[in-house]
Each structure stands twice: as C-alpha cells, then as structure tokens.
Design a protein around this motif. Structure first.
Motif, PDB file in Angstrom:
ATOM      1  N   TYR A 252       0.839  -1.193   0.000  1.00  0.00           N
ATOM      2  CA  TYR A 252       0.000   0.000   0.000  1.00  0.00           C
ATOM      3  C   TYR A 252       0.878   1.248   0.000  1.00  0.00           C
TER       4      TYR A 252
ATOM      5  N   GLU B  18      -8.507  -0.642   0.474  1.00  0.00           N
ATOM      6  CA  GLU B  18      -7.404  -0.144  -0.350  1.00  0.00           C
ATOM      7  C   GLU B  18      -7.730   1.149  -1.068  1.00  0.00           C
ATOM      8  N   ASP B  19      -8.705   1.924  -0.570  1.00  0.00           N
ATOM      9  CA  ASP B  19      -9.181   3.040  -1.378  1.00  0.00           C
ATOM     10  C   ASP B  19      -8.128   4.100  -1.667  1.00  0.00           C
TER      11      ASP B  19
ATOM     12  N   GLU C 242      -5.146   3.794  -2.534  1.00  0.00           N
ATOM     13  CA  GLU C 242      -4.265   3.452  -3.656  1.00  0.00           C
ATOM     14  C   GLU C 242      -4.810   3.966  -4.981  1.00  0.00           C
ATOM     15  N   ASP C 243      -6.117   4.312  -5.033  1.00  0.00           N
ATOM     16  CA  ASP C 243      -6.700   4.813  -6.278  1.00  0.00           C
ATOM     17  C   ASP C 243      -6.852   6.338  -6.257  1.00  0.00           C
ATOM     18  N   SER C 244      -6.167   7.022  -5.344  1.00  0.00           N
ATOM     19  CA  SER C 244      -6.348   8.466  -5.235  1.00  0.00           C
ATOM     20  C   SER C 244      -5.860   9.187  -6.483  1.00  0.00           C
ATOM     21  N   GLU C 245      -6.472  10.356  -6.760  1.00  0.00           N
ATOM     22  CA  GLU C 245      -6.126  11.083  -7.993  1.00  0.00           C
ATOM     23  C   GLU C 245      -5.013  12.115  -7.739  1.00  0.00           C
TER      24      GLU C 245
END
Ligand SMILES: NC(=O)c1ccc[n+]([C@@H]2O[C@H](COP(=O)([O-])OP(=O)(O)OC[C@H]3O[C@@H](n4cnc5c(N)ncnc54)[C@H](O)[C@@H]3O)[C@@H](O)[C@H]2O)c1
Length: 365
Positions: A7, A320-321, A323-326
């Motif tokens: 992560y 795991e949210d 890990e998809d950040s913009e």
C-alpha cells in the motif's frame, strides 16, 4: 499485520494496512491511557467506559444527560475499583461546553494529557427536513437542524479540539505503524463514530444520513494529513445496534433481520484504541454472521458451523481506497511529506522542548 509495502500511498499517509482481525490485541494495553468520550453516558459510550475503566484507563465522559452520566460513573467506579472515571456535563453543540470538557479531562488526567478522543455523541429521531408543513401554510417554517448540530457540528468541534490537545499529550510521539502497544506508549488517537448510514442511504432520516456521510468524508480527508500532527484517526461504522438510539419504528422496520450487539462495537473500538499500530482504518460492525471470503475478496454467507466459514460481526470497510487516489491527493500528500522532512531535527527539537515545557506546567492554557 499485512505488509505496508503493498500500500505505497497508504504508507505515505502513515495509514496501516487493512486490519487483520485474526491478530489478537490485549485490552490491558489501555492501562494508563486517558480517554475522553463524548456522549458516553449511554449505549456504546457506556460500553466503552465499562471496558476501558476495567482495564486501567482514566476515562472522562462528557454528556448532556447528567443523571445517566453520574449514575454510570458511580457504577463503574464500584464495579471496577477504578476511581479515575469521571463525568463532566457537556453539550457537544456548544463550543465552550466542549472546551470545558477537554480542559477538565487534561486536569483530571494523571499524566496531564489525553491519549484518545472518541467523538461518540449522537442523536436520531424525528426529522422534519422533508415535511415543511401543510399546504395551506403561507410562510415556510424554520427547520429544526438539531441532528446536524449534534452529529456533525458537534463532531467537528470535537475533532478540532482533538487536534489541539492530542499533540500536547506530554511524552507522546508521532503515531507510528511500528509502535509497540505493549509498552503503553502515550498516544494521539481520534476515534470517530460513523454509521452504516455513512456508507448507505437511510430513508426518512435525511439529516442523520447527511451527517454520517459527512463524518465519513471528514475521516477520509483528515486521515490523509493527520500524520503531520502525529495523530492517528480511525472510524467505526456500526449497523443497527441495540441501544436507546434505535427507535421503535426502526426496530419494527428491522423485524426479521437482526440488531447487532454493543459488545461487538466495544470490541472493535477497544482494538482501535488499544493497538497504537492501527492508523486510518474503518470497521463496520453488524450482527454476527457465518461467512466465507471468496478469492475476489467478497464475502458469502455459509451455514452455521460450516468448517470453511467463520463467525464475525466486524468487517474492514476501506481496504485499499487510498491506492486509487487522484492527482490532487497524490501531490498534496507529497508536499506534506516534504514539509515534514524539512522540519527535520529542528522541528523535532522544538516539539520536545514544547512537550517538556508542558510537563513543567507551561502553555497549558
Ligand atoms: N446504535 C446504533 O444502531 C448506531 C449505529 C451506528 C452509529 N451509531 C452512533 O453511535 C453513537 C452512539 O450512539 P448510541 O447507539 O450509543 O446511542 P445512545 O442514545 O445510547 O447514546 C448517545 C449519547 O449521546 C448523548 N448526547 C446526545 N446529544 C448530546 C449532546 N448535545 N451533547 C452531549 N451528549 C449528547 C446522549 O445523552 C447519549 O448518552 C452515535 O453517534 C450514533 O449515531 C449508533
């Protein structure tokens, strides 16, 4: 605990990996901590007080209900033999009332600081938002936004005060996924009370749903930067649990489905509070179910007693949210890390001098 290497962005915001519920924690790690709980006179709050006082914590309960709060504190002192359990009248919608609660907690704390703040006070019930009066009324009546005041504005006050007082906890250091909870370190922990209504719509309770969605937004925002103050932030999202907040109407609507138990919420909250290695995580708590996890991570129900299944009431909500950040989050997190690095030894020395001064009674407000 799972490997942080999986992560990378979670690692940058010092978020620990998803909670592995099979790893045991010891409530004895709470010994010596000072914990402030808003709305601690009833329901979950009362459960937290009983469990945490029994394990040697100093607990300061702030609640609007003086009768229940006083009676609880007297009972818990008697049951546990722990005299460091205190009640302070507090209305979370009133800024000065919350300031007084925090100051009183610092005064009552044997070590002069607060290790954990639990933003727990909440109400539900009649919500006039979608009922602005009969068609023959000429003037729109002013709505009553009490639910937002308690469940959102009150939580924002508590959060603001937590970020003021937690870094001033003498002897506490920046929260750390590699900390050792067995040594009872001074902590800096904010525990927020969300709800299943943070994650799902809740009909006929729009203010409650809006407030709890907002608490989730608050959690997801502040956990990404709270490492700057060394504060760890966690969130509980209980399903309907058997406490006085669940109205008769809700109980009727839920007939046939099960209400969850306070003891499971206390279990999840105790894990978060006792285990200083858990940073930035959220747990959902519901009725106990027999389940099996599929390879894709999804859970399916299995028959009770089935050897391939397990019984649980607690679930990791946001595995795991991050890990998809913009781009915005990524660059801001990068800047915050650079800022922290730049403070380096000088920043550390300044904090140590501040902490020692605090221990000697300076800057206590
Ligand atoms: N029980 C559930 O099903 C459930 C589910 C999800 C989330 N929650 C949340 O958990 C928290 C605790 O709820 P509970 O189930 O223990 O309910 P509860 O009604 O038993 O306890 C809430 C406590 O908050 C106190 N309170 C209310 N207004 C206050 C104010 N203005 N200032 C200070 N204290 C105030 C009450 O006096 C009470 O002691 C709430 O935030 C609630 O929204 C509950």
């Amino acid at each position: 605990m799972a490997s942080p290497a999986k992560y990378p962005l979670g690692d940058k915001i010092r978020q620990s990996p998803p909670v592995d519920l099979s790893i045991p924690y010891d409530p004895a790690w709470l010994k010596g901590k000072t914990i402030l709980i808003t709305g601690g006179a009833s329901g979950f709050g009362a459960g937290f007080v009983r469990k945490w006082a029994a394990n040697g914590a100093t607990v300061v309960v702030g609640d609007i209900n003086v009768q229940k709060g006083d009676a609880l504190v007297r009972d818990v002192q008697k049951e546990t033999g722990n005299s460091s359990v205190h009640f302070v009248h507090c209305d979370v919608t009133d800024w000065q009332s919350q300031v007084n609660l925090f100051k009183e907690a610092v005064r009552l704390s044997p070590h002069g600081g607060i290790d954990t703040v639990v933003a727990n006070a909440g109400i539900a019930g009649d919500d006039p938002l979608q009922r602005p009066g009969k068609l023959d009324i000429a003037e729109p009546p002013e709505p009553n936004f009490k639910i937002i005041d308690v469940n959102l504005n009150g939580v924002l006050y508590t959060t603001h005060l937590a970020f003021f007082y937690l870094p001033r906890n003498p002897g506490s250091v920046d929260c750390n996924v590699n900390s050792d909870p067995t040594t009872n370190p001074r902590d800096r922990h904010l525990l927020l009370l969300g709800s299943i209504a943070s994650l799902a719509p809740i009909p006929i309770q729009p203010q409650y749903g809006a407030a709890k969605h907002a608490v989730l937004g608050l959690f997801r925002s502040i956990r990404s930067s709270s490492f700057v103050q060394g504060v760890r932030v966690n969130l509980l999202c209980p399903y309907f649990i058997d406490t006085p907040i669940v109205t008769t109407g809700a109980r009727i609507a839920l007939a046939g489905g099960a209400l969850g138990k306070v003891e499971d919420v206390v279990d999840a909250a105790t894990r978060f509070t006792a285990d200083s290695r858990i940073l930035g995580r959220s747990l959902v708590i519901g009725p106990k179910l027999n389940v099996k996890q599929q390879e894709n991570g999804e859970w399916t129900l299995v028959a009770k007693g089935s050897p391939e299944g397990q019984e649980t009431a607690i679930w990791e909500a946001y595995a795991e949210d991050w890990e998809d950040s913009e781009a915005f989050c990524r660059s801001l997190v990068g800047a915050l890390n650079t800022y922290q690095k730049a403070r380096g030894w000088a920043g550390w020395a300044k904090d140590i001098i501040g902490a020692l001064g605090y221990g000697l009674g300076f800057n206590r407000g």
